[in-house]
Write an enzyme that holds these catalytic residues in place. Structure first.
Site, short mmCIF file in Angstrom:
data_model
loop_
_atom_site.label_atom_id
_atom_site.label_comp_id
_atom_site.label_asym_id
_atom_site.label_seq_id
_atom_site.Cartn_x
_atom_site.Cartn_y
_atom_site.Cartn_z
N SER B 18 129.55 46.12 -45.84
CA SER B 18 130.64 47.10 -46.48
C SER B 18 131.00 46.58 -47.89
O SER B 18 131.28 45.54 -47.96
CB SER B 18 131.79 47.12 -45.12
OG SER B 18 133.07 47.67 -45.68
N LYS B 46 132.88 51.48 -47.30
CA LYS B 46 133.90 50.78 -47.57
C LYS B 46 134.97 50.61 -46.67
O LYS B 46 135.27 51.54 -45.97
CB LYS B 46 134.23 51.09 -49.19
CG LYS B 46 135.11 50.17 -49.74
CD LYS B 46 135.14 50.63 -51.40
CE LYS B 46 136.13 49.54 -52.10
NZ LYS B 46 135.84 48.13 -51.89
N ASN B 70 134.79 38.05 -55.67
CA ASN B 70 135.30 39.18 -56.11
C ASN B 70 136.85 39.17 -55.65
O ASN B 70 137.10 38.71 -54.47
CB ASN B 70 134.45 40.44 -55.77
CG ASN B 70 134.74 40.72 -54.12
OD1 ASN B 70 135.68 41.28 -53.77
ND2 ASN B 70 133.77 40.10 -53.41
N ASN B 100 133.95 51.56 -41.77
CA ASN B 100 134.62 49.96 -41.46
C ASN B 100 136.23 50.46 -41.86
O ASN B 100 136.44 51.04 -42.46
CB ASN B 100 133.89 49.35 -42.52
CG ASN B 100 134.60 47.90 -42.67
OD1 ASN B 100 135.90 47.79 -43.04
ND2 ASN B 100 134.06 46.83 -42.37
N CYS B 131 142.24 40.29 -42.41
CA CYS B 131 143.56 40.46 -42.90
C CYS B 131 144.60 39.78 -41.83
O CYS B 131 144.22 40.00 -40.78
CB CYS B 131 143.95 41.69 -43.26
SG CYS B 131 144.13 42.71 -41.90
N LYS B 165 133.67 42.58 -37.62
CA LYS B 165 133.25 41.84 -38.89
C LYS B 165 133.71 40.61 -38.99
O LYS B 165 135.06 40.59 -39.11
CB LYS B 165 133.33 42.71 -40.07
CG LYS B 165 133.21 41.95 -41.43
CD LYS B 165 131.65 42.32 -41.90
CE LYS B 165 131.33 41.62 -43.25
NZ LYS B 165 131.25 42.86 -44.30
N ASN B 192 131.56 37.62 -43.63
CA ASN B 192 132.34 38.12 -44.83
C ASN B 192 132.19 36.95 -45.88
O ASN B 192 131.86 36.02 -45.70
CB ASN B 192 133.82 38.43 -44.15
CG ASN B 192 134.40 39.43 -45.01
OD1 ASN B 192 134.16 39.97 -46.14
ND2 ASN B 192 135.39 40.44 -44.13
N GLY B 217 126.95 36.06 -52.42
CA GLY B 217 125.65 36.01 -53.09
C GLY B 217 125.08 34.96 -52.59
O GLY B 217 125.43 34.27 -51.64
N THR B 266 125.43 41.68 -52.05
CA THR B 266 125.64 41.16 -53.55
C THR B 266 124.28 41.66 -54.44
O THR B 266 124.30 41.99 -55.51
CB THR B 266 126.06 39.76 -53.96
OG1 THR B 266 127.26 39.60 -53.17
CG2 THR B 266 126.20 39.38 -55.30
#
Lengths: 271, 291
Positions: B18, B46, B70, B100, B131, B165, B192, B217, B266
């Site tokens: 996502s 996203k 990021n 998502n 979150c 996720k 994640n 990455g 990535t």
């Protein structure tokens, strides 16, 4: 604005380096984009060396680097010869500056939205700073070699790149070549004396672009600014390259890199 | 190489993570070739939130040895405009679409799930639980009880596959995974990004506009393998494994660790067509290992 955009082939491709030329402090890297389309002035490519991309200073680079196209010419043998202007300022540009003919360049592009023609019967005025003169060269190729250009550089070794653009007036920060002071001094004078009917095309460091934006606003001269921002992807995926506009953040890679000055409250300086 | 995942038929086991690919922007850049050579077997959107979000102030990126940090901050146009403008366009992709979503309370997540349950274009729903719940202060995906309570509330609201996720920033990811399975999650996806930070060498201040961000990455690949492995030991539901996949070999390693599908993230930034190459490499490796 209509779309000054050539669609890119999907996926990055290998382009052999055909020439590496030193222009004072800068390197012009040429490559054969065998399958590539002809880019629009102001569009950019994501570049990486095909080998040893990584393992430089701090084990970088990892991501490809974004470069406005300096020049593009049809190759009689097919494809397009692309040229890029590079200044060695970090691990990515350092590796790119090492490349020599027959080395492989991985490229993705052309990307982004380039320059629009001047509105109505306005005449173009090109204003560039440092390595940011790159997109003005291809734009002058399209508009005509008599298109006036004002170029600013830090010092004489960098000012050698002014040869890439026809008939340019030069300013240097250290006064070693041309006007001593910022290129925006020249722009101010031009707009104050006989500057009616111009449309300004500018690319360079953020502080220069902000000065260009303010001067053009004061003289009610339309301006198209080619901005720069750190990018991971170049095609709208990462949302990392946003710049603030009057309508909120926009992704510079897909909505720029050329933005109309009237859409900006300010050109952010600092990063 | 076709696979079935939660009842969804997929041409191969590679999808996107996502927030790492935007087909609507990519169509502007690459034109019709994008649909012809779409690199993923399913598309994960996203993160969509109830209200529109601008995202974090720039700078948003920092390059690392073998990866990046990021701090994008989940910019999106909000549920209403996503459903009206984006979902119909995503539905034209040649692959199933998984949406998502993230809410800042259980009620918000419930509203998002209900809205998507009514839309045929969504083949599945992935919950971003990285979150904090504004009501309890706990990161929904970092605490087994908190995640269980969330799923108990939203699971009955949809018959669509509900993928959780997982965040790697949890004390015991396997315990969280087990709580998700017990509360009815259809599948799990992980990892994640890992929380990370960088300083501006010139100013000495935090580089990222939001101070911290998420590391992704190849730098996180070994962490992903260990977490997927730990989760696969704990649960029976399918797993989407991701974290630093660059080659077919990396995808195969995640499958060895217990992943059913593998997501590319990535690496797509470096080459939007990377997943096509990785899928071909994985196909060869799987054919070889079957002999």
């Amino acid at each position: 604005m209509s779309a000054a955009r050539t669609v890119a082939p999907f996926g990055r491709r290998l382009a052999p380096v055909t020439a590496r030329e030193q222009h004072g402090a800068y390197v012009v890297l040429r490559c054969d984009d065998l399958e590539g389309p002809h880019p629009q002035a102001g569009q950019f490519y994501m570049l990486a060396a095909a080998s040893r991309w990584g393992g430089g200073e701090g084990e970088r680079p990892f991501l490809p680097r974004a470069f406005s196209v300096l020049r593009a010419h049809e190759d009689p043998a097919g494809g397009v010869e692309l040229a890029f202007l590079i200044e060695d300022v970090g691990p990515g540009t350092n590796r790119l500056c090492e490349l020599v003919p027959a080395d492989g360049l991985l490229l993705l592009g052309p990307l982004g939205h380039g320059f629009e023609p001047p509105r109505g019967d306005r005449r173009a005025l090109l204003v560039g700073g440092g390595v940011g003169i790159a997109p003005l060269a291809i734009w002058q190729d399209r508009l005509g070699a008599d298109t006036p250009a004002l170029l600013g550089f830090r010092d004489a070794p960098r000012a050698e790149a002014a040869r890439l653009i026809s008939g340019a007036r030069i300013a240097t920060d250290d006064g070693s070549v041309g006007h001593s002071g910022p290129v925006t001094d020249l722009l101010k004078r031009k707009l104050e004396f006989g500057g009616e009917g111009l449309e300004v095309y500018a690319c360079g460091p953020p502080a220069m672009l902000e000065a260009v934006r303010l001067i053009c606003a004061e003289h009610r001269s339309p301006a198209q600014l080619a901005l720069e921002s750190g990018m991971a992807c170049g095609f709208g995926a990462c949302f990392g390259c946003v710049v603030s506009t009057l309508e909120g953040y926009v992704r510079l890679c897909v909505d720029g890199p050329v933005l109309d000055a009237s859409t900006l409250e300010t050109v952010a300086v600092g990063h | 190489m076709s696979v079935t995942f939660c009842g969804i038929e997929l041409a191969h086991p590679l999808i996107n993570g996502s927030g790492t690919f935007d087909p609507i922007a990519a169509e502007r850049v690459f034109g019709g070739e994008l649909a012809e050579r779409f690199p993923f077997a399913a598309f994960v959107s996203k993160t969509v939130t109830l209200d529109p979000r601008q995202g974090n102030p720039p700078p948003r990126l920092w390059e690392l040895p073998g990866g990046l940090i990021n701090s994008i901050g989940l910019p999106n146009k909000g549920l209403r405009r996503f459903l009206g403008e984006d979902l119909p366009r995503l539905a034209q992709l040649p692959v199933p679409v998984i949406v998502n979503v993230m809410g800042f309370s259980r009620e918000e997540v419930a509203e998002l799930v209900c809205a998507l349950d009514e839309r045929d274009e969504a083949a599945g729903i992935e919950l971003n639980v990285s979150c904090p719940n504004v009501e309890t202060g706990l990161v929904m995906g970092a605490d087994p009880w908190e995640l269980g309570a969330l799923l108990n509330q939203v699971r009955p609201l949809t018959g669509k596959p509900l993928i959780v996720k997982l965040t790697p920033n949890a004390t015991d990811v396997a315990a969280v995974a087990l709580a998700a399975q017990e509360a009815g999650a259809s599948a799990l996806s992980l990892i994640n990004t890992l929380r990370g930070m960088a300083f501006d060498p010139r100013s000495g201040q935090p580089w990222l506009g939001a101070t911290t961000g998420g590391v992704s990455g190849p730098a996180v690949r070994a962490v992903a393998l260990a977490q997927v492995h730990a989760v696969a030991q704990a649960v029976e539901i399918p797993i989407i494994g991701m974290g630093g996949v660059q080659r077919g070999e990396d995808a195969l390693d995640l499958m060895r660790a217990g992943a059913d599908l593998v997501a590319v993230g990535t690496e797509s930034f470096r080459d939007p067509a990377a997943a096509l190459r990785i899928a071909a490499e994985l196909d060869q490796l799987l054919a070889k290992s079957a002999i």
